[in-house]
Motif scaffolding. Structure first.
Motif, PDB file in Angstrom:
ATOM      1  N   GLY A 150       0.820  -1.205   0.000  1.00 36.36           N
ATOM      2  CA  GLY A 150       0.000   0.000   0.000  1.00 36.36           C
ATOM      3  C   GLY A 150       0.855   1.257   0.000  1.00 36.36           C
ATOM      4  N   ASN A 151       0.214   2.409   0.203  1.00 40.76           N
ATOM      5  CA  ASN A 151       0.940   3.679   0.206  1.00 40.76           C
ATOM      6  C   ASN A 151       1.759   3.855   1.479  1.00 40.76           C
ATOM      7  OD1 ASN A 151      -0.109   4.493  -2.308  1.00 40.76           O
ATOM      8  ND2 ASN A 151      -1.995   5.222  -1.337  1.00 40.76           N
ATOM      9  N   SER A 152       1.219   3.399   2.605  1.00 40.20           N
ATOM     10  CA  SER A 152       1.895   3.632   3.882  1.00 40.20           C
ATOM     11  C   SER A 152       3.217   2.882   3.995  1.00 40.20           C
ATOM     12  CB  SER A 152       0.971   3.246   5.040  1.00 40.20           C
ATOM     13  OG  SER A 152       0.618   1.873   4.953  1.00 40.20           O
ATOM     14  N   LEU A 153       3.346   1.739   3.311  1.00 42.68           N
ATOM     15  CA  LEU A 153       4.577   0.948   3.400  1.00 42.68           C
ATOM     16  C   LEU A 153       5.462   1.088   2.161  1.00 42.68           C
ATOM     17  CD1 LEU A 153       3.353  -2.351   5.103  1.00 42.68           C
ATOM     18  CD2 LEU A 153       4.224  -0.257   6.131  1.00 42.68           C
ATOM     19  N   LEU A 319      14.627  -2.953   9.679  1.00 44.00           N
ATOM     20  CA  LEU A 319      13.321  -2.640   9.110  1.00 44.00           C
ATOM     21  C   LEU A 319      12.328  -2.470  10.255  1.00 44.00           C
ATOM     22  CD1 LEU A 319      13.244  -5.440   6.371  1.00 44.00           C
ATOM     23  CD2 LEU A 319      13.894  -3.059   6.028  1.00 44.00           C
ATOM     24  N   ARG A 320      11.519  -1.425  10.203  1.00 40.33           N
ATOM     25  CA  ARG A 320      10.468  -1.251  11.201  1.00 40.33           C
ATOM     26  C   ARG A 320       9.119  -1.340  10.523  1.00 40.33           C
ATOM     27  NH1 ARG A 320       6.833   2.410  12.769  1.00 40.33           N
ATOM     28  NH2 ARG A 320       6.074   2.229  14.917  1.00 40.33           N
ATOM     29  N   LEU A 321       8.311  -2.285  10.986  1.00 36.50           N
ATOM     30  CA  LEU A 321       6.955  -2.434  10.460  1.00 36.50           C
ATOM     31  C   LEU A 321       5.995  -1.623  11.326  1.00 36.50           C
ATOM     32  CD1 LEU A 321       6.321  -6.138   9.422  1.00 36.50           C
ATOM     33  CD2 LEU A 321       5.913  -4.115   8.074  1.00 36.50           C
ATOM     34  N   PRO A 322       5.361  -0.610  10.791  1.00 38.94           N
ATOM     35  CA  PRO A 322       4.421   0.164  11.600  1.00 38.94           C
ATOM     36  C   PRO A 322       3.212  -0.670  11.982  1.00 38.94           C
ATOM     37  CG  PRO A 322       4.297   0.848   9.307  1.00 38.94           C
ATOM     38  CD  PRO A 322       5.456  -0.102   9.411  1.00 38.94           C
ATOM     39  N   ALA A 323       2.615  -0.318  13.131  1.00 41.57           N
ATOM     40  CA  ALA A 323       1.408  -0.999  13.568  1.00 41.57           C
ATOM     41  C   ALA A 323       0.277  -0.728  12.582  1.00 41.57           C
ATOM     42  CB  ALA A 323       1.017  -0.512  14.961  1.00 41.57           C
ATOM     43  N   LEU A 324      -0.702  -1.618  12.555  1.00 47.99           N
ATOM     44  CA  LEU A 324      -1.813  -1.493  11.613  1.00 47.99           C
ATOM     45  C   LEU A 324      -2.555  -0.170  11.798  1.00 47.99           C
ATOM     46  CD1 LEU A 324      -3.402  -2.882   9.355  1.00 47.99           C
ATOM     47  CD2 LEU A 324      -4.778  -4.005  11.116  1.00 47.99           C
ATOM     48  N   ARG A 325      -2.684   0.282  13.045  1.00 48.72           N
ATOM     49  CA  ARG A 325      -3.419   1.526  13.317  1.00 48.72           C
ATOM     50  C   ARG A 325      -2.688   2.754  12.766  1.00 48.72           C
ATOM     51  NH1 ARG A 325      -1.576  -0.732  17.841  1.00 48.72           N
ATOM     52  NH2 ARG A 325       0.144   0.291  18.940  1.00 48.72           N
ATOM     53  N   GLU A 326      -1.405   2.575  12.378  1.00 45.65           N
ATOM     54  CA  GLU A 326      -0.615   3.682  11.842  1.00 45.65           C
ATOM     55  C   GLU A 326      -0.649   3.726  10.314  1.00 45.65           C
ATOM     56  OE1 GLU A 326       3.366   3.343  13.369  1.00 45.65           O
ATOM     57  OE2 GLU A 326       2.688   2.935  15.398  1.00 45.65           O
ATOM     58  N   ARG A 327      -1.393   2.832   9.676  1.00 49.48           N
ATOM     59  CA  ARG A 327      -1.338   2.719   8.210  1.00 49.48           C
ATOM     60  C   ARG A 327      -2.480   3.417   7.506  1.00 49.48           C
ATOM     61  NH1 ARG A 327       0.654  -3.644   7.615  1.00 49.48           N
ATOM     62  NH2 ARG A 327       2.116  -3.570   9.385  1.00 49.48           N
ATOM     63  N   ALA A 363     -11.453   3.030  13.526  1.00 54.26           N
ATOM     64  CA  ALA A 363     -11.437   3.563  14.893  1.00 54.26           C
ATOM     65  C   ALA A 363     -10.805   2.597  15.889  1.00 54.26           C
ATOM     66  CB  ALA A 363     -12.869   3.895  15.333  1.00 54.26           C
ATOM     67  N   TYR A 364     -10.831   1.297  15.578  1.00 61.81           N
ATOM     68  CA  TYR A 364     -10.323   0.288  16.513  1.00 61.81           C
ATOM     69  C   TYR A 364      -8.792   0.327  16.553  1.00 61.81           C
ATOM     70  CZ  TYR A 364      -9.965  -4.278  18.794  1.00 61.81           C
ATOM     71  OH  TYR A 364      -9.688  -5.300  19.674  1.00 61.81           O
ATOM     72  N   ARG A 365      -8.187   0.018  17.706  1.00 61.54           N
ATOM     73  CA  ARG A 365      -6.731   0.157  17.871  1.00 61.54           C
ATOM     74  C   ARG A 365      -5.936  -1.016  17.309  1.00 61.54           C
ATOM     75  NH1 ARG A 365      -4.501   3.925  20.523  1.00 61.54           N
ATOM     76  NH2 ARG A 365      -2.669   2.646  20.883  1.00 61.54           N
ATOM     77  N   TRP A 366      -6.541  -2.178  17.113  1.00 64.40           N
ATOM     78  CA  TRP A 366      -5.894  -3.372  16.552  1.00 64.40           C
ATOM     79  C   TRP A 366      -4.613  -3.749  17.299  1.00 64.40           C
ATOM     80  CZ3 TRP A 366      -9.261  -5.882  13.969  1.00 64.40           C
ATOM     81  CH2 TRP A 366     -10.221  -5.197  13.216  1.00 64.40           C
ATOM     82  N   PRO A 367      -4.708  -4.093  18.571  1.00 60.62           N
ATOM     83  CA  PRO A 367      -3.497  -4.536  19.289  1.00 60.62           C
ATOM     84  C   PRO A 367      -2.873  -5.789  18.686  1.00 60.62           C
ATOM     85  CG  PRO A 367      -5.489  -4.961  20.588  1.00 60.62           C
ATOM     86  CD  PRO A 367      -5.896  -4.091  19.448  1.00 60.62           C
ATOM     87  N   GLY A 368      -3.695  -6.610  17.985  1.00 58.51           N
ATOM     88  CA  GLY A 368      -3.161  -7.813  17.340  1.00 58.51           C
ATOM     89  C   GLY A 368      -2.772  -7.601  15.891  1.00 58.51           C
TER      90      GLY A 368
END
Length: 468
Positions: A150-153, A319-327, A363-368
């Protein structure tokens, strides 16, 4: 192929069994000149004794011996499964050669042959042995070749492509890669993507979940063991570093390894050789190590849970993979992609996501992270009866767990109000202990290392939970 010098047999041990003394001595001398450790035998009985007394990587075996047929060693089980057999047969002995392959021999040579063929035959046989160990270790896993950036990665993909370009220039002795990211963010999938798009795509990739390796087994699993090295070592076992020779070894959750094993991993990366438990010789390995962690390794170094020298060795290509909530909006594109795959798997028509459902996903934080998203989509697909998914369950779950997610970034937010009673220090501490235990699969010592506390502290908290 990542094998380095194909004429060298350094680090390998070979038993030559042939009753022709001149040929046997000639073969042994040639193998020794190539760096192998060599022993010889001229009869079945002598071969049996040497095979029971020492571990050999290869057995160079003549079919016709004074006291019987060489293949009887294979039939009767005298040859350990970890010893590769290369059969020697005279002209016209093709039938015996075919029988040897059926019994499990890796290759055969027709006499007379040029001893210069031995390195080629040994390396080919070694690859077959690796394949067997890889197959033994393999587990079902998703295909990393279709990773969604995607664009974020996009910046991450640019870094990956630069690493791959460097890999194709080097081909051998590839530098390690360190992947950081939260649980479920896609570290394993990125590791597979890197392997499958690089120069070692046709070579083995071994994946190891370090947090699932008990300390007592980690060393033998990674580095192998010789027969008799410990009580249950009934046969020589090839380690995963050795099985990944020429390919990639992915060490997931590497901080879970004990400091002693971390030291051996560092030595294997730096010296490019390993020594099996109970072994006396070094075995050359050319392995690209990819390590992954959901922890801050610098903090782990500060707390004494991770070796600083190993961090510096791994921290070359980070390499740092951002959390899903950051994408951002990529989350919805990924959800559509995963949902289409799940519909095919469940043999259902493609389902859509309602606008309200999209808002809830964002809106959900997606900790998993991605793993949790995939599970939520599959639950919706199975349990929601409407034509489009709205994930109403997420709203209730999010409101129930807001205080329990324990994200320190929330507490630092000026808008966070401690006076509402959502935060109770005692409950928060117990919750942290439970989260650490879950991540450590119930291992109290490992959970204590994660939190930077003593094992007694964990036990006290568990005891308190049982009393309450």
């Amino acid at each position: 192929m990542g094998q380095g010098n194909d004429t060298s047999l350094a680090g390998l041990s070979v038993l030559v069994v042939d009753d022709e003394a001149l040929l046997r001595r000639r073969l042994m001398a040639h193998l020794k000149n190539l760096g192998a450790e060599v022993a010889g035998a001229e009869t079945l009985e002598a071969a049996r004794y040497k095979l029971s007394d020492a571990a050999f990587d290869f057995l160079l075996l003549d079919i016709h011996l004074p006291d019987g047929i060489g293949l009887d060693l294979i039939r009767e089980g005298s040859v350990p499964a970890t010893t590769g057999v290369v059969v020697m047969t005279a002209q016209g002995g093709v039938e015996g050669a075919v029988e040897s392959i059926r019994l499990g021999a890796l290759d055969y040579l027709v006499k007379p042959f040029d001893p210069g063929l031995l390195p080629l035959v040994m390396h080919r046989a070694r690859q077959k042995r690796q394949s067997t160990r890889v197959t033994e270790h393999e587990r079902e896993s998703e295909d990393g070749s279709g990773f969604f950036f995607g664009n974020s990665l996009a910046p991450l993909r640019e870094v990956l492509e630069k690493i791959i370009a460097a890999d194709f220039r080097l081909l051998v002795n590839l530098p390690p890669v360190l992947i950081e990211g939260e649980t479920g963010s896609g570290k394993s999938t990125i590791a597979r993507w890197l392997h499958r798009n690089g120069p070692r795509a046709d070579e083995p990739m071994i994946e190891v979940n370090c947090s699932a390796l008990p300390d007592s087994l980690a060393e033998s699993e990674l580095f192998g063991s010789e027969k008799g090295a410990y009580t249950d070592a009934r046969a020589t076992r090839q380690g995963l570093f050795e099985a990944a020779h020429g390919g990639t070894l992915f060490l997931d959750e590497i901080p879970s390894l004990s400091p002693a094993i971390q030291a051996k991993v560092l030595t294997a990366i730096e010296d490019r050789n390993i020594r099996r438990i109970g072994g006396t010789r070094n075995i050359e390995v050319d392995v690209r190590v990819i390590a992954a962690t959901n922890r801050d390794l610098r903090a782990a170094v500060a707390s004494g849970d991770f070796r600083e020298d190993l961090l510096h060795r791994l921290d070359l290509f980070r390499l740092r993979l951002p959390a899903l909530r950051e994408r951002g909006e990529d989350l919805l594109l990924l959800a559509d992609r995963l949902l289409a795959q799940l519909c095919r798997r469940h043999r259902l028509p493609v389902r859509q996501i309602t606008e309200e459902g999209k808002r809830r996903l964002l809106a959900y934080r997606w900790p998993g992270n991605v793993r949790e998203l995939a599970h939520e989509l599959e639950r919706g697909l199975v349990f929601e009866d409407s034509a489009a998914l709205d994930f109403a369950r997420l709203l209730a779950e999010d409101s129930q767990t807001t205080a329990a997610t324990l994200d320190p970034s929330d507490w630092l937010n000026p808008a966070y109000d401690f006076s509402k009673g959502e935060f109770v220090l005692e409950d928060a501490t117990n919750r942290l202990v439970q989260i650490a235990l879950k991540k450590a699969d119930g291992n109290a010592s490992q959970a204590a290392r994660m939190l930077g506390v003593t094992r007694d502290f964990i036990r006290y908290r568990l005891h308190g939970d049982r009393k309450s």
